[in-house]
Design a protein around this motif. Structure first.
Motif, PDB file in Angstrom:
ATOM      1  N   GLU A   4       1.053  -1.026   0.343  1.00 17.04           N
ATOM      2  CA  GLU A   4      -0.288   0.032   0.189  1.00 17.04           C
ATOM      3  C   GLU A   4       0.993   1.016   0.263  1.00 17.04           C
ATOM      4  O   GLU A   4       1.539   1.369   0.740  1.00 17.04           O
ATOM      5  CB  GLU A   4      -0.667   0.146   1.257  1.00 17.04           C
ATOM      6  CG  GLU A   4      -1.748   1.694   1.585  1.00 17.04           C
ATOM      7  CD  GLU A   4      -2.521   0.823   2.905  1.00 17.04           C
ATOM      8  OE1 GLU A   4      -2.953   2.424   3.290  1.00 17.04           O
ATOM      9  OE2 GLU A   4      -2.978  -0.201   2.761  1.00 17.04           O
ATOM     10  N   HIS A   5       0.475   2.145  -0.529  1.00 13.36           N
ATOM     11  CA  HIS A   5       1.446   3.486  -0.647  1.00 13.36           C
ATOM     12  C   HIS A   5       1.147   4.660   0.065  1.00 13.36           C
ATOM     13  O   HIS A   5      -0.973   5.038   0.199  1.00 13.36           O
ATOM     14  CB  HIS A   5       1.406   4.329  -2.452  1.00 13.36           C
ATOM     15  CG  HIS A   5       1.934   4.915  -2.337  1.00 13.36           C
ATOM     16  ND1 HIS A   5       3.370   5.555  -1.761  1.00 13.36           N
ATOM     17  CD2 HIS A   5       1.741   6.749  -2.188  1.00 13.36           C
ATOM     18  CE1 HIS A   5       4.023   6.392  -2.645  1.00 13.36           C
ATOM     19  NE2 HIS A   5       3.298   6.986  -2.523  1.00 13.36           N
ATOM     20  N   ILE A  28       5.435   6.768   2.000  1.00  9.88           N
ATOM     21  CA  ILE A  28       5.974   5.757   2.552  1.00  9.88           C
ATOM     22  C   ILE A  28       5.065   4.286   1.495  1.00  9.88           C
ATOM     23  O   ILE A  28       4.019   4.969   1.208  1.00  9.88           O
ATOM     24  CB  ILE A  28       4.905   6.262   3.954  1.00  9.88           C
ATOM     25  CG1 ILE A  28       5.443   7.149   4.954  1.00  9.88           C
ATOM     26  CG2 ILE A  28       5.450   4.465   4.147  1.00  9.88           C
ATOM     27  CD1 ILE A  28       5.040   7.096   6.248  1.00  9.88           C
ATOM     28  N   ASP A  29       5.953   3.786   1.559  1.00 10.94           N
ATOM     29  CA  ASP A  29       5.424   2.325   0.949  1.00 10.94           C
ATOM     30  C   ASP A  29       5.517   1.333   1.837  1.00 10.94           C
ATOM     31  O   ASP A  29       6.549   0.756   2.944  1.00 10.94           O
ATOM     32  CB  ASP A  29       6.405   1.715  -0.048  1.00 10.94           C
ATOM     33  CG  ASP A  29       6.425   2.622  -1.461  1.00 10.94           C
ATOM     34  OD1 ASP A  29       4.701   3.093  -1.035  1.00 10.94           O
ATOM     35  OD2 ASP A  29       7.019   2.552  -2.127  1.00 10.94           O
ATOM     36  N   ILE A  30       4.143   1.037   2.499  1.00 12.87           N
ATOM     37  CA  ILE A  30       4.237   0.443   3.519  1.00 12.87           C
ATOM     38  C   ILE A  30       3.161  -1.228   3.242  1.00 12.87           C
ATOM     39  O   ILE A  30       2.353  -1.642   2.330  1.00 12.87           O
ATOM     40  CB  ILE A  30       3.090   0.969   3.948  1.00 12.87           C
ATOM     41  CG1 ILE A  30       3.344   1.852   4.642  1.00 12.87           C
ATOM     42  CG2 ILE A  30       2.855  -0.706   5.481  1.00 12.87           C
ATOM     43  CD1 ILE A  30       1.729   2.331   5.391  1.00 12.87           C
ATOM     44  N   THR A  31       4.425  -2.273   3.686  1.00 11.09           N
ATOM     45  CA  THR A  31       3.956  -4.030   2.802  1.00 11.09           C
ATOM     46  C   THR A  31       4.037  -4.695   4.360  1.00 11.09           C
ATOM     47  O   THR A  31       4.444  -4.391   5.345  1.00 11.09           O
ATOM     48  CB  THR A  31       5.851  -4.367   2.658  1.00 11.09           C
ATOM     49  OG1 THR A  31       5.989  -3.409   1.283  1.00 11.09           O
ATOM     50  CG2 THR A  31       5.310  -5.600   2.184  1.00 11.09           C
ATOM     51  N   VAL A  32       2.714  -5.637   3.693  1.00 12.61           N
ATOM     52  CA  VAL A  32       2.441  -6.403   4.973  1.00 12.61           C
ATOM     53  C   VAL A  32       2.941  -8.301   4.797  1.00 12.61           C
ATOM     54  O   VAL A  32       2.213  -8.627   3.134  1.00 12.61           O
ATOM     55  CB  VAL A  32       0.831  -6.069   5.125  1.00 12.61           C
ATOM     56  CG1 VAL A  32       0.340  -7.681   6.491  1.00 12.61           C
ATOM     57  CG2 VAL A  32       0.767  -4.810   5.867  1.00 12.61           C
ATOM     58  N   ASP A  33       3.668  -8.567   5.059  1.00 11.60           N
ATOM     59  CA  ASP A  33       3.908  -9.830   4.397  1.00 11.60           C
ATOM     60  C   ASP A  33       2.799 -10.899   4.905  1.00 11.60           C
ATOM     61  O   ASP A  33       1.596 -10.599   5.729  1.00 11.60           O
ATOM     62  CB  ASP A  33       5.230 -10.020   5.433  1.00 11.60           C
ATOM     63  CG  ASP A  33       5.069 -10.308   6.651  1.00 11.60           C
ATOM     64  OD1 ASP A  33       4.281 -10.526   7.649  1.00 11.60           O
ATOM     65  OD2 ASP A  33       6.812 -10.560   7.181  1.00 11.60           O
ATOM     66  N   HIS A  37       3.830  -9.075   9.547  1.00  8.13           N
ATOM     67  CA  HIS A  37       4.364  -8.406   9.838  1.00  8.13           C
ATOM     68  C   HIS A  37       4.359  -7.131   9.214  1.00  8.13           C
ATOM     69  O   HIS A  37       4.088  -7.380   7.972  1.00  8.13           O
ATOM     70  CB  HIS A  37       5.871  -8.975   9.630  1.00  8.13           C
ATOM     71  CG  HIS A  37       6.108  -9.611  10.924  1.00  8.13           C
ATOM     72  ND1 HIS A  37       6.267 -11.020  10.379  1.00  8.13           N
ATOM     73  CD2 HIS A  37       5.556 -10.059  12.030  1.00  8.13           C
ATOM     74  CE1 HIS A  37       6.187 -11.774  11.628  1.00  8.13           C
ATOM     75  NE2 HIS A  37       5.894 -11.192  12.780  1.00  8.13           N
ATOM     76  N   ILE A  38       4.429  -5.573   9.288  1.00  7.08           N
ATOM     77  CA  ILE A  38       4.074  -4.432   8.530  1.00  7.08           C
ATOM     78  C   ILE A  38       5.785  -4.094   8.350  1.00  7.08           C
ATOM     79  O   ILE A  38       6.439  -3.705   9.562  1.00  7.08           O
ATOM     80  CB  ILE A  38       3.469  -3.038   9.456  1.00  7.08           C
ATOM     81  CG1 ILE A  38       1.811  -3.696   9.038  1.00  7.08           C
ATOM     82  CG2 ILE A  38       3.454  -2.397   8.223  1.00  7.08           C
ATOM     83  CD1 ILE A  38       1.537  -3.246  10.618  1.00  7.08           C
ATOM     84  N   ALA A  39       6.402  -3.291   7.030  1.00  5.19           N
ATOM     85  CA  ALA A  39       7.205  -2.889   6.301  1.00  5.19           C
ATOM     86  C   ALA A  39       7.452  -1.657   6.395  1.00  5.19           C
ATOM     87  O   ALA A  39       7.119  -1.365   4.633  1.00  5.19           O
ATOM     88  CB  ALA A  39       8.347  -4.255   6.322  1.00  5.19           C
ATOM     89  N   PRO A  40       7.205  -0.891   6.588  1.00 11.44           N
ATOM     90  CA  PRO A  40       7.841   0.868   5.664  1.00 11.44           C
ATOM     91  C   PRO A  40       8.951   0.658   5.636  1.00 11.44           C
ATOM     92  O   PRO A  40       9.796   0.554   6.199  1.00 11.44           O
ATOM     93  CB  PRO A  40       7.036   1.599   7.012  1.00 11.44           C
ATOM     94  CG  PRO A  40       7.505   1.255   8.584  1.00 11.44           C
ATOM     95  CD  PRO A  40       7.481  -0.249   7.863  1.00 11.44           C
ATOM     96  N   VAL A  41       8.741   2.215   4.591  1.00 14.47           N
ATOM     97  CA  VAL A  41       9.723   2.180   3.355  1.00 14.47           C
ATOM     98  C   VAL A  41       9.437   3.927   3.204  1.00 14.47           C
ATOM     99  O   VAL A  41       8.764   4.081   2.449  1.00 14.47           O
ATOM    100  CB  VAL A  41      10.382   1.401   2.032  1.00 14.47           C
ATOM    101  CG1 VAL A  41      11.624   1.567   1.606  1.00 14.47           C
ATOM    102  CG2 VAL A  41      10.389  -0.640   2.845  1.00 14.47           C
ATOM    103  N   TYR A  42      10.203   4.024   3.619  1.00 16.39           N
ATOM    104  CA  TYR A  42      10.119   5.993   3.184  1.00 16.39           C
ATOM    105  C   TYR A  42      11.387   6.413   2.630  1.00 16.39           C
ATOM    106  O   TYR A  42      12.173   5.703   2.237  1.00 16.39           O
ATOM    107  CB  TYR A  42      11.180   6.637   5.147  1.00 16.39           C
ATOM    108  CG  TYR A  42       9.798   6.291   5.868  1.00 16.39           C
ATOM    109  CD1 TYR A  42       8.619   6.823   6.832  1.00 16.39           C
ATOM    110  CD2 TYR A  42      10.261   5.081   6.841  1.00 16.39           C
ATOM    111  CE1 TYR A  42       8.031   6.002   7.424  1.00 16.39           C
ATOM    112  CE2 TYR A  42      10.097   5.114   8.192  1.00 16.39           C
ATOM    113  CZ  TYR A  42       8.259   5.520   7.792  1.00 16.39           C
ATOM    114  OH  TYR A  42       8.025   5.363   8.627  1.00 16.39           O
TER     115      TYR A  42
END
Length: 76
Positions: A4-5, A28-33, A37-42
Motif C-alpha cells: 500500500e502506498h 511511505i510504501d507499507i508492505t504487510v507480509d 508483519h508491517i514493513a514501512p519504507v520511507y
C-alpha cells in the motif's frame, strides 16, 4: 504480500543511533507480509530514506510530529 502506498505529512523522525531528531514529509510504501508483519519504507525525492542527517544511520523511528524535540547543546 500486500503493498500500500501512503503519504506521511508532518512526521518527526528520531535516530536510534545518535538520538538526533528532525521533521519532514516523506512518501511511505507499507508492505504487510504473510505473517502480518508491517514493513514501512520511507522515500524522500524518490530516494529511499530517511537517513539521519547527523550520522547517516538508517535506523530511525517515525514519530507523530510534536512528540520529540531537537536536542539542545550541553552547557559547559
Amino acid at each position: 504480500m500486500d503493498a500500500e502506498h501512503a503519504r506521511c505529512v508532518d512526521c518527526s523522525f528520531l535516530c536510534l543511533d545518535c538520538g538526533h531528531s528532525w521533521d519532514g514529509t516523506y512518501d511511505i510504501d507499507i508492505t504487510v507480509d504473510e505473517y502480518g508483519h508491517i514493513a514501512p519504507v520511507y522515500y524522500l525525492d524518490g530516494r529511499q530514506s530517511p537517513r539521519c542527517p547527523a550520522c547517516e544511520n538508517h535506523e530511525v523511528r517515525a514519530i507523530r510530529r510534536g512528540r520529540v524535540q531537537p536536542a539542545r547543546p550541553h552547557a559547559t
